[in-house]
Structure formats: structure tokens, C-alpha cells
Scaffold this motif. Structure first.
Motif, PDB file in Angstrom:
ATOM      1  N   HIS B 214       0.873  -1.005   0.146  1.00 14.70           N
ATOM      2  CA  HIS B 214      -0.065   0.055  -0.296  1.00 14.70           C
ATOM      3  C   HIS B 214       0.897   1.414  -0.161  1.00 14.70           C
ATOM      4  N   ARG B 217       2.102   2.075  -3.252  1.00 15.29           N
ATOM      5  CA  ARG B 217       1.125   2.735  -4.242  1.00 15.29           C
ATOM      6  C   ARG B 217       1.001   4.118  -4.511  1.00 15.29           C
ATOM      7  N   LYS B 257       2.854  -1.560 -11.290  1.00 12.29           N
ATOM      8  CA  LYS B 257       1.480  -1.433 -10.359  1.00 12.29           C
ATOM      9  C   LYS B 257       0.897  -2.915 -10.112  1.00 12.29           C
ATOM     10  N   LEU B 264       0.214  -8.120  -3.088  1.00 11.36           N
ATOM     11  CA  LEU B 264      -0.781  -8.033  -2.071  1.00 11.36           C
ATOM     12  C   LEU B 264      -1.797  -9.305  -2.343  1.00 11.36           C
ATOM     13  N   ARG B 268      -2.322 -11.999   0.448  1.00  8.31           N
ATOM     14  CA  ARG B 268      -3.521 -12.596   1.034  1.00  8.31           C
ATOM     15  C   ARG B 268      -3.913 -14.018   1.037  1.00  8.31           C
ATOM     16  N   VAL B 275     -10.426 -13.760  -1.305  1.00 13.34           N
ATOM     17  CA  VAL B 275     -12.108 -13.682  -1.066  1.00 13.34           C
ATOM     18  C   VAL B 275     -12.346 -14.362  -2.652  1.00 13.34           C
ATOM     19  N   ASN B 467     -27.667   2.725 -11.575  1.00 12.94           N
ATOM     20  CA  ASN B 467     -26.497   2.145 -12.102  1.00 12.94           C
ATOM     21  C   ASN B 467     -26.331   0.786 -11.552  1.00 12.94           C
ATOM     22  N   ARG B 469     -23.751  -0.189  -9.924  1.00 15.34           N
ATOM     23  CA  ARG B 469     -23.480  -0.352  -8.600  1.00 15.34           C
ATOM     24  C   ARG B 469     -24.577  -0.330  -7.533  1.00 15.34           C
ATOM     25  N   ARG B 473     -25.069  -3.363  -4.861  1.00 18.53           N
ATOM     26  CA  ARG B 473     -25.094  -3.204  -3.376  1.00 18.53           C
ATOM     27  C   ARG B 473     -26.392  -3.788  -2.898  1.00 18.53           C
ATOM     28  N   HIS B 476     -26.101  -7.626  -2.809  1.00 20.09           N
ATOM     29  CA  HIS B 476     -25.051  -7.858  -1.893  1.00 20.09           C
ATOM     30  C   HIS B 476     -25.522  -7.879  -0.605  1.00 20.09           C
ATOM     31  N   GLN B 480     -26.442 -11.101   2.148  1.00 19.28           N
ATOM     32  CA  GLN B 480     -25.926 -10.983   3.410  1.00 19.28           C
ATOM     33  C   GLN B 480     -26.991 -11.451   4.562  1.00 19.28           C
TER      34      GLN B 480
END
Lengths: 128, 584
Positions: B214, B217, B257, B264, B268, B275, B467, B469, B473, B476, B480
Motif C-alpha cells: 500500500h 502505491r 503496479k 498484495l 492475502r 475472497v 446504475n 453499483r 449493493r 449484496h 448477506q
């Protein structure tokens, strides 16, 4: 027509300079705050149209700034775009929950940042 | 010549005398103890008897008394043969019991011969010498006493020495024992410490890598931004050389990059934090998307990209972004190692070895991979060492990340060893089938369940999605909430079906009528209490029905029965889809 004003909250001077060149070239007016405390004060004084917010800041992190902005009646509707080098897996959801419009990870593609800013501005201007 | 009997419990002593005297032409007899000596004396009537004094069972003194008790014609001359240190006692004893001669060991041969000759010259004794019996006993006892005393002293000395040695060794052992115990304690402590520290170190290492990548970056972002500012002409007009140099810079910045991204991802993967969000995806779509993002790079090298879909493919159960990441990684390698004007092919087909998997192959015409490297290329930080490919090739993390991602999906990746030219990478992903998904829940106490609940939640916005996104959301969030309402091991959630205007979740639950009712009301309750959904004007329609399998003919191997239940569920899901599209 007055220029749309962007508050850039960012402590890294080089990033400020780069974003400044980029945003000014697109015809935005730019004000800069280098830390969390200046961010709140500048936002109150300048009433920006959009806030571009870094998360790692001196004097309190970006989440604190967001909380303060969102709890201020005059500023709560100003869209906030988070631009951070932090891991999106750990921070994106938290940022969106706190009321951010978007979370972009550094290094940000210019087009992406400009698109997100334009979208945020159109959303605010939309119903008027 | 004479007959001589040698009596000694020591073989060596006997043989010294028999050899020496045998040479002289004497007839030699031997006895190793007193009884044997008496027997031989009676049988052979020796002229001379040479006897040791200290012998087990019967000593020389007793032997002489017994010999003197024999008949007159069996009497012989007797010589005591004894150790030098006993000379005094031996002579006293000899005198006491009428023995005239004594030889002290070790003796010179001349001396022995002289004494033997003297004794023989005397001839057989005509009468038994009658010595003073008391004196004889006294002498014998004194000799034995002295002998005993010496032996006791010797034993005591040995004992002392032994005790000292034992004490010494005990000290040594105790010292060694203490050292060992300390060593054990130290090792136990070290082991406990290392166990305690291991987790901590792994965690710190992960955090460190995450932190470093990070931190790298931010400055990279600045370089990237100014490079693009210059390229976009915001710093003034550029001539052709300047533009070219900046493009080279940008390409290298991007490479850096990607390396940071890899770093990273690898950290992970190592921390088990990769994930994966699985859903039902179409492999040809993901391949097309990956090829699209590689078009620019391949064009620059004059490399062609093509797909080869061999059969009607089932959907796979995988994370589309992760599968795309794997494909782009493999394609990027293929482009890097392929010669200009060659072609890279991505082939998709049903995996012949196990039809419940889809096989994807990335085939290039590059320099190929040495068999020795074929296994190791998937190791972390492994790079093929090849002087022909001296250029930079990244961190050697790409294939490791691919392997980890596919592993999380239950798939695998390997290199084709039969490849004659170029390199071929194969990987597998599980096909999405109801059978695969329900298999774990339909068996209860070794019996197949006779009914299941089928619950659907259709998520749609009151006004069209603003949109993608916003839609993501909402989906998602619902995901959950549903996961919170489900019971692991009893319920399975299907990947969300993205339809034109709505998204449909399907859950198959092993429950009865009553349990199903409870589940529906809990799902409805949780969804309606979510302010995020209600404020955004999102509608969630919950529906539940029970599927009975009693009349499916539940016989035959379990495999077949599960397949029949699965197809029954698939039919219901399909007909529900039809209903939904019909009502629209």
C-alpha cells in the motif's frame, strides 16, 4: 456559470499537484486541505460541490472527516469520493456505509476519477 | 625314569611342569584337584607328587594328609609348588607335614629340575613322617589366615576403588542428567515460544506485505499521474521522441503496479484471505472478456488470439472476476513468451476425466517450458531460469496466485507435459449443477430426504436501477441477509440469477412444512427491517414451496436418486422462471 468547486483533502503535496493539474484542466475550481482539521474548516468556508478525500491523514483519518461532514447540516449532501491506497477489501464497504459516493484505489486512472466526479455532480444537480 | 603327578588347579602351571619334566623322559600325570590326585595316586602309584598348596575343595595340606593315610606302597615323595610370597609359610608347612621339598613359583627350570632330582633320589618314603599334628594345623591355619587376610585386604582395596569410581561416575551422571534436564526445559520453552510466535509472525508478515504494497502505491500513483498529465499535453506540446519516452515510462509504471497487486494478492493468499464470490457463470463469456483486455498487448506483438469452444458447456460455479484474473495472467505469460505472428488459443470443453468439471486450456507457440520446471512454476517466487529470456518477468507470483485461486474453487491447474511445441496450461473449474450443490444436504441418517423446501427471493427496484453499483449493493445486501437466515449443512443458496430487471435468489432447504414456514417469516422479517433496502425503494418478493419426492421412485443407487431429485428441483426453478417472465 461559476466553476464547480472541488475540495481535495490530501496530505501528499505531489498528489495534490498532479490532481490539481488534472482537475483544473477540466475546468474545476480547486481548494486543498492537507489534514483532517483543515478539511472541516475549509469545507465550512468554501462550500465545495464535491470532496475528494484521502483516508490516511494527519490529525485524524478520512473516516473521521466523513463523519464530521455528514453530520453538518450545510455539508451533509456534498458528495464525497474516497481515493486511498488502502486495501479496498477492508475499506470500501466501510467507506460506502459512512456515506461515500465511491471508493477508488490509488493509483487512480484519471478517466475513472473524472467520471466519478461528474456523476456525483450530476446527481446533486439533478433534481434542481 | 620316574612317574610324576602334577596337582594344580591352574592349567598353565601344570603344563609348565609336565612339559619341562616330560623332556627329561619322566612319565607325567596331571590332576586339577585333590580328589583326582588321590584317585590317580592309587591307580598309577607315582614316584613323585608335585602339588600346589592353595586349591579349591581340597588344599595341598589336606591332600598331603590324605596321601599319607594311604597304604605304604602308595606313598610318594611330595614337593610343594607354591607362590614365592608364601615361601616362608610353605616351608613351615612342609616341615610340619614331613614334606621335604618346596618349589617357589615362578622358578627357574634348572632349579625345578634340581629339586625334582633330589626328591627322586630319595626314593619312596619308607614311613609316613609323623610330624607334630598341632604344629601342622597351626601352620596351615596361619597360612590360610594370612591368605584370607590378604584377599580381604585386596577386596577392600578393590571395593574402595570401586566405590570411588562409582561415586565419580555418579557425579558425572548427575551432571549429565542436570544438563539434559536443562536442555529439555530449554527446548520445551523454545518450542512453546516458537508455536506462540509462529502465528504472530505469519500475521506480522502478512500485515507487513500489505502495508508495504500500500505504501508503494502512493508514490507510484504520483508518477503515474504526472506521466499521463504530460502525455495528455497538459504540460505543453510534446515532440515524437518525448511522447515515445513517456509511453515507455507509462508501460513500466503499469508493470510496477501489477507487481504490487501481485504482492498484495500473494500475501492475502498466504494468510488465507483471498475472497471468492462464486456464482453461476458462463465460461465463454469470461474468456471473451479476458481476451478483450489482452487485445492491445497482443496486437503490439503481432500475436493472434482465438477461442475454441469444443462442446456445449455447462455453466461453472466460480467467481467471474477471479477466473478472469487467472485467464489474464496465463494470457499475459503466453503473449510474453510467444514469437511475433503466432497465435494463442483458449480452448474450453467438458473435462473428459470428470464431466462435472469444465476444462480450460491456454495454448501458445512460445519457447515452451522445460519438464523440470513444469511442477515448480506454480511455486511462490519461482522463475524459469533461461538465458534466452533474460528480460524481466515480474515477481514470479502470478502462477502461484492462479493456483491458489483455482484451489479455492475446487479446481486445479497444470502444464501439459505432452506438448511438443510451445506451452499449454490447463485448468479446471467445477460445473454448476443442482446435483453438485444439493448432494451434501439430501442424505439424512443414510436415507434420502423425501421432501425439500424451495425458497425464492426476487429483488427488484421500484424504479429502474440508476446504475450497476446500486444494483450490486442491493444484491449484496440481500445476499448477506439470506446467509444470516440459513443453516449451514441444511440449506444451500444458489448463485444469484441476474435477469433483465430483477435478481433472483434460490435456496433449497432441508426442512418440514412448519420449519419452512418459520424460515419464510424470518427471511421476510429481516428483509423488511433492512432500512438500506427500503429507503432505496427495493422490493423483495419471497416465495416458498415444498417439493415431495415420495412418488419419484426412490430406489436404485443413491447417485441416481440424487440426480432425479436434482432434476425435479431444476424443473421447478425453470417453471418459476417462466412464470416470472410471463407475468412481466
Amino acid at each position: 456559470m461559476t466553476l464547480k468547486k472541488i475540495l481535495l483533502v490530501e496530505d501528499d503535496q505531489d498528489t495534490v499537484r498532479a490532481m490539481g493539474v488534472r482537475l483544473k484542466s477540466r475546468g474545476y475550481d480547486l481548494v486543498v486541505a492537507p489534514d483532517a482539521i483543515a478539511a472541516i474548516a475549509t469545507a465550512r468556508k468554501e462550500k465545495p460541490d464535491v470532496v475528494v478525500l484521502d483516508l490516511g491523514l494527519p490529525g485524524g483519518d478520512g473516516f473521521t472527516v466523513m463523519q464530521r461532514l455528514k453530520s453538518n447540516v450545510d455539508l451533509m449532501l456534498v458528495p464525497i469520493i474516497v481515493v486511498s491506497a488502502r486495501d479496498p477489501l477492508l475499506n470500501e464497504e466501510r467507506a460506502l456505509k459512512a456515506g461515500a459516493e465511491a471508493f477508488l484505489q490509488k493509483p487512480v486512472e484519471n478517466d475513472e476519477l473524472l467520471t466519478v466526479i461528474e456523476r456525483a455532480l450530476s446527481k446533486v444537480a439533478g433534481p434542481v | 625314569m620316574a612317574t610324576i603327578l602334577v596337582v594344580d588347579d591352574n592349567d598353565m602351571n601344570r603344563s609348565v611342569l609336565t612339559t619341562l619334566l616330560g623332556y627329561r623322559g619322566h612319565r607325567m600325570l596331571e590332576a586339577s584337584n585333590g580328589l583326582e590326585a588321590i584317585d590317580r595316586t592309587i591307580a598309577e602309584r607315582p614316584d613323585l607328587i608335585i602339588t600346589d598348596i592353595l586349591m579349591p575343595n581340597m588344599d595341598g595340606y589336606e591332600l598331603v594328609q590324605k596321601l599319607q593315610a594311604l597304604d605304604d606302597e602308595q606313598q610318594a615323595q611330595i614337593i610343594f609348588y607354591s607362590a614365592t610370597y608364601l615361601e616362608g609359610e610353605a616351608r613351615a608347612l612342609a616341615r610340619a607335614c614331613g614334606v621335604c621339598h618346596v618349589i617357589c613359583k615362578p622358578a627357574e627350570p634348572e632349579n625345578i629340575l634340581k629339586i625334582v632330582d633330589e626328591a627322586l633320589a630319595k626314593g619312596r618314603p619308607t614311613e609316613v613322617p609323623a610330624g607334630p599334628k598341632g604344629a601342622l594345623h597351626g601352620e596351615a591355619i596361619r597360612i590360610l589366615n594370612d591368605k584370607l587376610y590378604r584377599k580381604v585386604m585386596e577386596i577392600e582395596e578393590l571395593n574402595d576403588a570401586l566405590e570411588k569410581r562409582v561415586a565419580g561416575r555418579t557425579l558425572d551422571l548427575e551432571e549429565a542428567n542436570r544438563a539434559l534436564r536443562n536442555e529439555i526445559l530449554a527446548r520445551e520453552k523454545a518450542q512453546a515460544d516458537s508455536l506462540r510466535n509462529r502465528e504472530e509472525q505469519l500475521k506480522m508478515k502478512g500485515e507487513f506485505l500489505s502495508h508495504v504494497s500500500h505504501e508503494l502505491r502512493s508514490p507510484l500513483g504520483v508518477v503515474h499521474q504526472f506521466t499521463t498529465i504530460l502525455l495528455d499535453g497538459l504540460g505543453g506540446a510534446l515532440n515524437q521522441d518525448q511522447r515515445e519516452y513517456l509511453e515507455i515510462m507509462l508501460r513500466n509504471i503499469n508493470q510496477l503496479k501489477y507487481m504490487i497487486d501481485d504482492l498484495l494478492e500473494a500475501s492475502r493468499a498466504e494468510a488465507g484471505k483471498l475472497v471468492v464470490r462464486r456464482s453461476s457463470i458462463s465460461m465463454p463469456d469470461v474468456v471473451a472478456h479476458a481476451l478483450e483486455s489482452m487485445t492491445q498487448a497482443s496486437k503490439e506483438k503481432g500475436i493472434g488470439l482465438k477461442t475454441d469452444s469444443r462442446s456445449e458447456l455447462p455453466a461453472v460455479y466460480a467467481d467471474p472476476a477471479r477466473v478472469s484474473q487467472v485467464l489474464i495472467n496465463l494470457l499475459d505469460n503466453a503473449v510474453k513468451f510467444s514469437p511475433p505472428d503466432s497465435t494463442i488459443t483458449v480452448r474450453t470443453e467438458i473435462f473428459a476425466d470428470d464431466p462435472s468439471f469444465v476444462l480450460v486450456s491456454v495454448i501458445d507457440c512460445g519457447c515452451g517450458i522445460e519438464p523440470a520446471d513444469a511442477e515448480r512454476v506454480f511455486d511462490r517466487l519461482y522463475q524459469v531460469k533461461d538465458s534466452r529470456q533474460a528480460s524481466r518477468q515480474g515477481l514470479g507470483l502470478g502462477l502461484y496466485i492462479c493456483k491458489e485461486i483455482l484451489g479455492l474453487h475446487g479446481g486445479a491447474i497444470w502444464i501439459d507435459r505432452n506438448c511438443r511445441a510451445g506451452a499449454t496450461f490447463h485448468f479446471t473449474l467445477p460445473a454448476f449443477t443442482t446435483k453438485n450443490m444439493i448432494a451434501p444436504i439430501v442424505i439424512q441418517n443414510d436415507r434420502l430426504v423425501s421432501s425439500l423446501a424451495l425458497l425464492t427471493v426476487e429483488v427488484s427496484p421500484a424504479t429502474p436501477w440508476r446504475n450497476e453499483r446500486e444494483r450490486e449493493r442491493a444484491v449484496h445486501k440481500v445476499h448477506q441477509i439470506l446467509e444470516r437466515c440459513m443453516l449451514a449443512d441444511l440449506d444451500v443458496l444458489y448463485p444469484v440469477q441476474n435477469q433483465a430487471e430483477s435478481d433472483v435468489f434460490t435456496i433449497v432447504a432441508r426442512t418440514d412444512q412448519r420449519g419452512g414456514g418459520v424460515m419464510v417469516s424470518r427471511v421476510r422479517n429481516q428483509l423488511s427491517r433492512c432500512s438500506e433496502l427500503s429507503e432505496a425503494g427495493i422490493v423483495c418478493a419471497v416465495d416458498c414451496e415444498f417439493l415431495e419426492f415420495e412418488n419419484l421412485g426412490l430406489d436404485g443407487p443413491p447417485e441416481d436418486r440424487i440426480a432425479r431429485i436434482a432434476s425435479c428441483i431444476d424443473d421447478r426453478i425453470k417453471s418459476k422462471d417462466h412464470q416470472r417472465s410471463a407475468t412481466r
